[in-house]
Design a protein around this motif. Structure first.
Motif, short mmCIF file in Angstrom:
data_model
loop_
_atom_site.label_atom_id
_atom_site.label_comp_id
_atom_site.label_asym_id
_atom_site.label_seq_id
_atom_site.Cartn_x
_atom_site.Cartn_y
_atom_site.Cartn_z
N SER A 85 3.36 -7.78 -7.40
CA SER A 85 3.02 -7.14 -6.13
C SER A 85 2.62 -5.70 -6.41
N ALA A 86 1.77 -5.16 -5.53
CA ALA A 86 1.30 -3.78 -5.66
C ALA A 86 1.94 -2.93 -4.57
N TYR A 87 2.34 -1.71 -4.96
CA TYR A 87 2.99 -0.78 -4.04
C TYR A 87 2.30 0.58 -4.12
N PRO A 88 1.40 0.87 -3.16
CA PRO A 88 0.72 2.16 -3.19
C PRO A 88 1.62 3.31 -2.73
N ASP A 89 2.67 3.01 -1.97
CA ASP A 89 3.62 4.01 -1.51
C ASP A 89 4.56 4.35 -2.67
N ARG A 90 5.12 5.53 -2.66
CA ARG A 90 6.06 5.93 -3.73
C ARG A 90 7.33 5.09 -3.69
N SER A 91 7.64 4.51 -2.54
CA SER A 91 8.81 3.64 -2.44
C SER A 91 8.34 2.19 -2.63
N ARG A 92 9.15 1.24 -2.24
CA ARG A 92 8.74 -0.16 -2.34
C ARG A 92 8.35 -0.70 -0.97
N ARG A 93 7.88 0.20 -0.09
CA ARG A 93 7.37 -0.23 1.22
C ARG A 93 5.87 -0.46 1.10
N GLY A 94 5.35 -1.29 2.00
CA GLY A 94 3.91 -1.48 2.06
C GLY A 94 3.32 -2.25 0.91
N GLY A 95 4.13 -3.07 0.26
CA GLY A 95 3.64 -3.84 -0.87
C GLY A 95 2.77 -5.01 -0.42
N PHE A 96 1.93 -5.46 -1.33
CA PHE A 96 1.08 -6.62 -1.06
C PHE A 96 0.90 -7.40 -2.37
N PRO A 97 0.62 -8.71 -2.26
CA PRO A 97 0.47 -9.53 -3.46
C PRO A 97 -0.69 -9.05 -4.34
N LEU A 98 -0.50 -9.14 -5.63
CA LEU A 98 -1.56 -8.78 -6.57
C LEU A 98 -2.39 -10.03 -6.87
N ASP A 99 -3.16 -10.43 -5.89
CA ASP A 99 -4.11 -11.52 -6.06
C ASP A 99 -5.50 -10.89 -6.14
N GLU A 100 -6.55 -11.66 -6.00
CA GLU A 100 -7.90 -11.11 -6.12
C GLU A 100 -8.15 -10.00 -5.08
N ALA A 101 -7.78 -10.26 -3.82
CA ALA A 101 -7.94 -9.25 -2.77
C ALA A 101 -7.03 -8.05 -3.02
N GLY A 102 -5.82 -8.32 -3.52
CA GLY A 102 -4.88 -7.25 -3.82
C GLY A 102 -5.38 -6.34 -4.92
N LEU A 103 -6.00 -6.91 -5.96
CA LEU A 103 -6.55 -6.09 -7.04
C LEU A 103 -7.69 -5.21 -6.51
N ALA A 104 -8.53 -5.77 -5.64
CA ALA A 104 -9.60 -4.97 -5.03
C ALA A 104 -9.01 -3.81 -4.24
N ASN A 105 -7.91 -4.07 -3.52
CA ASN A 105 -7.24 -3.03 -2.75
C ASN A 105 -6.66 -1.95 -3.67
N VAL A 106 -6.03 -2.37 -4.77
CA VAL A 106 -5.48 -1.43 -5.75
C VAL A 106 -6.59 -0.52 -6.27
N LEU A 107 -7.72 -1.10 -6.65
CA LEU A 107 -8.83 -0.30 -7.18
C LEU A 107 -9.37 0.66 -6.13
N GLU A 108 -9.43 0.21 -4.88
CA GLU A 108 -9.89 1.08 -3.80
C GLU A 108 -8.94 2.28 -3.62
N VAL A 109 -7.64 2.03 -3.72
CA VAL A 109 -6.65 3.12 -3.60
C VAL A 109 -6.80 4.12 -4.74
N VAL A 110 -6.82 3.64 -5.98
CA VAL A 110 -6.82 4.56 -7.11
C VAL A 110 -8.16 5.24 -7.33
N LEU A 111 -9.24 4.62 -6.82
CA LEU A 111 -10.57 5.22 -6.95
C LEU A 111 -10.95 6.02 -5.70
N GLY A 112 -10.10 5.97 -4.67
CA GLY A 112 -10.40 6.72 -3.46
C GLY A 112 -11.53 6.14 -2.64
N GLY A 113 -11.62 4.81 -2.61
CA GLY A 113 -12.65 4.16 -1.80
C GLY A 113 -14.03 4.23 -2.43
N ALA A 114 -14.08 4.55 -3.73
CA ALA A 114 -15.37 4.68 -4.41
C ALA A 114 -16.07 3.35 -4.54
#
Length: 114
Positions: A85-114
């Protein structure tokens, strides 16, 4: 993905001692995203990898799978089913599964929507 490079990271854990773990550096356009292993044993999980990009970072944590068959109480962690699971928050709130859509979301967070 323009380029993917394997990396090695030296970790030290109380129960496992010192060891090397694999990581990745992914170049997307001009941006570098690093997948850095943090630990194999964490409280409430069975592994953590930090994903660090130019705009933010996300924690990836292996959680016990939520299934009808949770296994026997006291079953060793390595024999249980785990899901990332991916957790963009510093805590363990707001997590989501690391599936194909989740990986896209992770990349969007770390790249700033690039």
């Amino acid at each position: 993905m323009d380029q993917i490079v394997d990396t090695r990271h030296r970790l030290t854990e109380e129960t496992l001692g010192a060891y090397e773990a694999p990581g990745l550096e992914v170049t997307i356009g001009r941006d570098l995203v690093a997948f850095i292993p943090v630990a194999s044993l964490i409280i409430g999980g069975y592994g953590r990898v930090d994903v660090i990009g130019p705009r933010d970072q996300v924690k990836l944590i292996a959680d016990r799978a939520q299934s009808a068959d949770e296994g026997e109480p006291g079953m060793p962690a390595e024999e249980c089913d785990w899901v990332w699971s991916a957790y963009p928050d510093r805590s363990r709130r707001g997590g989501f599964p690391l599936d194909e859509a989740g990986l896209a979301n992770v990349l969007e967070v770390v790249l700033g929507g690039a």
